[in-house]
Structures are given as structure tokens and as C-alpha cells.
Design an enzyme around this catalytic site. Structure first.
Site, PDB file in Angstrom:
ATOM      1  N   GLU A   1       0.827  -1.211   0.000  1.00  0.00           N
ATOM      2  CA  GLU A   1       0.000   0.000   0.000  1.00  0.00           C
ATOM      3  C   GLU A   1       0.860   1.260   0.000  1.00  0.00           C
ATOM      4  O   GLU A   1       1.220   1.779   1.061  1.00  0.00           O
ATOM      5  CB  GLU A   1      -0.915   0.019   1.229  1.00  0.00           C
ATOM      6  CG  GLU A   1      -1.980  -1.047   1.205  1.00  0.00           C
ATOM      7  CD  GLU A   1      -2.941  -0.949   2.389  1.00  0.00           C
ATOM      8  OE1 GLU A   1      -2.680  -0.170   3.335  1.00  0.00           O
ATOM      9  OE2 GLU A   1      -3.951  -1.663   2.368  1.00  0.00           O
TER      10      GLU A   1
ATOM     11  N   GLU B   1      -6.199  -7.447  -0.502  1.00  0.00           N
ATOM     12  CA  GLU B   1      -6.445  -7.282   0.942  1.00  0.00           C
ATOM     13  C   GLU B   1      -7.775  -6.580   1.142  1.00  0.00           C
ATOM     14  O   GLU B   1      -8.061  -5.583   0.478  1.00  0.00           O
ATOM     15  CB  GLU B   1      -5.315  -6.442   1.562  1.00  0.00           C
ATOM     16  CG  GLU B   1      -5.344  -6.452   3.079  1.00  0.00           C
ATOM     17  CD  GLU B   1      -4.325  -5.502   3.690  1.00  0.00           C
ATOM     18  OE1 GLU B   1      -3.110  -5.702   3.478  1.00  0.00           O
ATOM     19  OE2 GLU B   1      -4.759  -4.562   4.380  1.00  0.00           O
TER      20      GLU B   1
HETATM   21  C1  IDC Z   1      -2.584  -3.784  10.567  1.00  0.00           C
HETATM   22  C2  IDC Z   1      -2.739  -4.955  11.534  1.00  0.00           C
HETATM   23  C3  IDC Z   1      -2.380  -4.504  12.933  1.00  0.00           C
HETATM   24  C4  IDC Z   1      -1.004  -3.866  12.923  1.00  0.00           C
HETATM   25  C5  IDC Z   1      -0.946  -2.733  11.879  1.00  0.00           C
HETATM   26  C6  IDC Z   1       0.411  -2.078  11.760  1.00  0.00           C
HETATM   27  O1  IDC Z   1      -4.051  -5.454  11.469  1.00  0.00           O
HETATM   28  O2  IDC Z   1      -2.427  -5.594  13.827  1.00  0.00           O
HETATM   29  O3  IDC Z   1      -0.715  -3.354  14.186  1.00  0.00           O
HETATM   30  O4  IDC Z   1      -1.307  -3.261  10.620  1.00  0.00           O
HETATM   31  O5  IDC Z   1       1.332  -2.860  11.152  1.00  0.00           O
HETATM   32  C7  IDC Z   1      -3.820  -2.200   5.904  1.00  0.00           C
HETATM   33  C8  IDC Z   1      -2.462  -2.805   5.911  1.00  0.00           C
HETATM   34  C9  IDC Z   1      -2.337  -3.822   7.014  1.00  0.00           C
HETATM   35  C10 IDC Z   1      -3.039  -3.343   8.271  1.00  0.00           C
HETATM   36  C11 IDC Z   1      -4.539  -3.262   7.975  1.00  0.00           C
HETATM   37  C12 IDC Z   1      -5.372  -2.818   9.171  1.00  0.00           C
HETATM   38  O6  IDC Z   1      -2.088  -3.350   4.672  1.00  0.00           O
HETATM   39  O7  IDC Z   1      -0.969  -4.022   7.269  1.00  0.00           O
HETATM   40  O8  IDC Z   1      -2.818  -4.284   9.281  1.00  0.00           O
HETATM   41  N1  IDC Z   1      -4.743  -2.347   6.866  1.00  0.00           N
HETATM   42  O9  IDC Z   1      -4.978  -1.556   9.602  1.00  0.00           O
HETATM   43  N2  IDC Z   1      -4.307  -1.391   4.991  1.00  0.00           N
HETATM   44  C13 IDC Z   1      -5.539  -0.991   5.364  1.00  0.00           C
HETATM   45  C14 IDC Z   1      -5.828  -1.603   6.561  1.00  0.00           C
END
Ligand code: IDC
Length: 332
Positions: free
Chosen positions: A169, A257
Site C-alpha cells: 500500500e 487485501e
Molecule cells: C494492521 C494490523 C495490525 C497492525 C498494523 C500495523 O491489522 O495488527 O498493528 O497493521 O502494522 C492495511 C495494511 C495492514 C493493516 C490493515 C489494518 O495493509 O498491514 O494491518 N490495513 O490496519 N491497509 C488498510 C488496513
């Protein structure tokens, strides 16, 4: 008598050889999934028939490595009716590939290799995801990315079930032109090893601005798709409009995702909006991958935090999101 014996031995040998041939070709066929390619906006099989992948993403491979195991993959294929797994290799965040030690990189690559082998044995496609996040610009670790994908593509060039996602992303104001420059380099590197594996390219604003990418897509490469990410608690009709505009312009989309919580990965689930998204994805046969396979205390985890098992989960051990998702994958 002697002639008869010779004749019998000959027959026996022939039967043995044909068994061996049949057995080995069977094994090859069983192990290899059909190669996928991109036709128009669609992922297709060798016969040109549309293929919709439905998968689950790991959480960060450094955070929840325990779910990368053969039993879990085989279980999800059989019981959740999914056909893909995404291996999320964080680059920068907590113990990520580009910020940790050489030993950590080695351990992460080993985990990826296990994931690739387990997926093959389970009969699922696997996505190797270069999970940039806090490092919002994919060019930040471009050198490491090029070296990584060169190694991966060389290693897995003969595997038919491996897809590459080159930047999860992009964010922090990273423009499509920057991503495009990065993507061209990485694609060239992968193509030098593997001329047709499917490659997924991230888009601006946390892989949402697919309409922007559609105005100036990468040219001259085959089997390239563009990622669209959504969290139904935050993203609805406005984002679907962007997706529709991209499709109308002929851009192949892949939802590598998604969730139905809010974009933080937490908060209330929005099943109503989630249902609208599923209708859209199924109508357009867009592949989708759910975030995330873990029991972390957050609403985007597919397992309840009380679920300690790493495979063979009962429905009661799935989170509300997990239950919702598995119902969808089993429905079709
Ligand atoms: C989130 C995980 C969380 C972690 C965070 C930081 O769910 O546990 O603490 O990342 O690393 C994304 C990202 C994905 C995110 C997810 C939710 O690709 O890594 O995971 N998210 O925030 N994009 C939109 C949402």
C-alpha cells in the site's frame, strides 16, 4: 520354455514401466496448479476461462509465523473452500525485512519458502507480498526490493502457483508516477527470471486510487494486475465508483487485501457494506484476499483471541469477521 520366460519378463517390465510413467505424470499433475494469466480485466486459466481467487492473508510473517503450517493451509482449502494464501512480508514495520538483521531476513525467506511449499501441497495459489506500510513510498527500499524479487523469481520460476505483489500500500502522498517507475524496475527484474508469473502492483492512497492508475497504466507487460484494497467499515460506494471507472478503462483489478472493519483493522464490522462489496466482486469475478489470519485482539483478525489452535478451528473459534468471511467463501 526359455523363450516363454523371456517373453514373460518382457511383459512384466513393460507393465512396470507404464506404471512408473503413469505414476510420475500423475504426481506432476497433482502438484502443479494451472498457470494463470491476465486477459482484459480478468484473471484466467490456460483455456481463457475466468478464475476468481479467494484467499486469506497472513498477518505479518514476523508477528504470527505459527499459522504458516501445512495443516492450516490444507484445512482452509478443504473447509473454508479458499484457493489462495497471501504471505505478508512487512518491509519496515516491526521486525520487517528491510529493518531487521541478516538473520531475520534469512528466517523470513525460510518462512516464505515454507508457505510456498505448503500452498502447493494444499493445492492453493500463493502471493508473495512485499508489505510496505509505514515506509509509504516503495522506492524507499527499492534496492532491497529488486534483490528480493530477483531471488524469489529465480527460485520459483518453475512453480505455477506463485504470484508476486510488489508493494502492498503506497501512501504518504506517493504519486502514481513514482509507483510506476518502481513497478517497471521490479517487473523487469522478475521477468528476467520468469516471463509470465502474475504480478500485482499497488496503487496510490493505500491501494485505492485505481482510477488514477487506469489513466496511465503500465504498458508493454503481460500478466500485470493492479491492487484495490478496501475496509467496508470505512470504504463504500465512493471507492466502488473508482473501481468501476478503472474496470471501464480496462484495468485488471485484484483485491489482495480487504476487511469489513474500519481501515485501522479495528472497530465495528459493517456487514451491510461488506455484502455490497461481495456482490461487486462476484459480479466482476474479482479475486479477493481477507486480512488477516491471526488471533490478535482486533476485529480484522479471522480468529477469536481465545482460539489458541493453529489449524482445525471450529466455527465457534472464528471471530465475527471470520464467520462472515467463511460463509461467503463457502457460498459459491
Ligand atoms: C494492521 C494490523 C495490525 C497492525 C498494523 C500495523 O491489522 O495488527 O498493528 O497493521 O502494522 C492495511 C495494511 C495492514 C493493516 C490493515 C489494518 O495493509 O498491514 O494491518 N490495513 O490496519 N491497509 C488498510 C488496513
Amino acid at each position: 520354455m526359455n523363450r516363454y520366460r523371456k517373453w514373460m519378463t518382457g511383459c512384466f517390465m513393460m507393465v512396470c514401466v507404464s506404471f512408473l510413467v503413469a505414476f510420475s505424470s500423475c504426481r506432476v499433475q497433482a502438484a502443479k496448479l494451472p498457470k494463470l494469466k491476465v486477459k482484459g480485466t480478468q484473471l484466467v486459466n490456460a483455456k481463457g476461462k475466468a478464475v476468481q481467487l479467494k484467499g486469506v492473508s497472513t498477518h505479518g510473517l514476523s508477528w504470527y509465523p505459527e499459522y504458516v503450517n501445512q495443516k492450516a493451509f490444507t484445512y482452509m482449502k478443504k473447509n473454508w473452500k479458499i484457493n489462495a494464501v497471501r504471505l505478508a512480508l512487512y518491509t519496515s514495520d516491526y521486525n520487517g525485512y528491510c529493518v531487521g538483521s541478516a538473520a531475520n531476513r534469512k528466517a523470513l525467506e525460510k518462512r516464505i519458502d515454507q508457505g510456498v511449499q505448503y500452498a502447493e501441497k494444499a493445492g492453493m495459489y500463493v502471493i508473495i507480498d512485499w508489505h510496505i506500510l509505514s515506509d509509504g513510498n516503495p522506492r524507499t527500499h527499492e534496492k532491497k526490493a529488486l534483490a528480493f524479487f530477483k531471488r524469489m523469481a529465480r527460485k520459483y520460476r518453475k512453480y505455477t502457483h506463485v504470484l508476486y505483489e510488489i508493494c502492498n500500500e503506497p501512501n504518504g502522498g506517493t504519486k502514481w508516477s513514482t509507483i510506476r517507475t518502481y513497478a517497471k524496475k521490479v517487473i523487469k527484474t522478475i521477468r528476467a527470471q520468469d516471463k509470465d508469473a502474475v504480478i500485482l502492483v499497488g496503487t496510490p492512497v493505500w491501494s485505492q486510487d485505481v482510477d488514477v492508475a487506469a489513466k496511465n497504466p503500465l504498458k508493454g507487460y503481460k500478466n500485470v494486475m493492479y491492487t484495490l484494497h478496501f475496509y467496508a467499515g470505512t470504504h463504500g460506494g465512493e471507492l466502488r465508483k473508482k473501481a468501476q471507472a478503472a474496470l471501464d478503462a480496462g484495468l485488471p483489478l485484484f483485491v489482495s487485501e480487504f476487511g469489513i472493519s474500519d481501515a485501522s483493522g479495528n472497530g465495528r464490522l459493517n456487514t451491510k457494506e461488506g455484502n455490497r462489496w461481495m456482490t461487486f466482486l462476484n459480479k466482476n469475478k474479482i479475486s479477493y484476499v481477507a486480512w488477516n489470519l491471526s488471533n490478535k485482539q482486533e476485529s480484522s483478525a479471522l480468529l477469536k483471541s481465545s482460539a489458541k489452535k493453529t489449524t482445525g478451528w471450529k466455527t465457534s473459534q472464528l471471530s465475527a469477521w471470520g464467520k462472515w468471511f467463511v460463509k461467503k467463501t463457502k457460498a459459491k
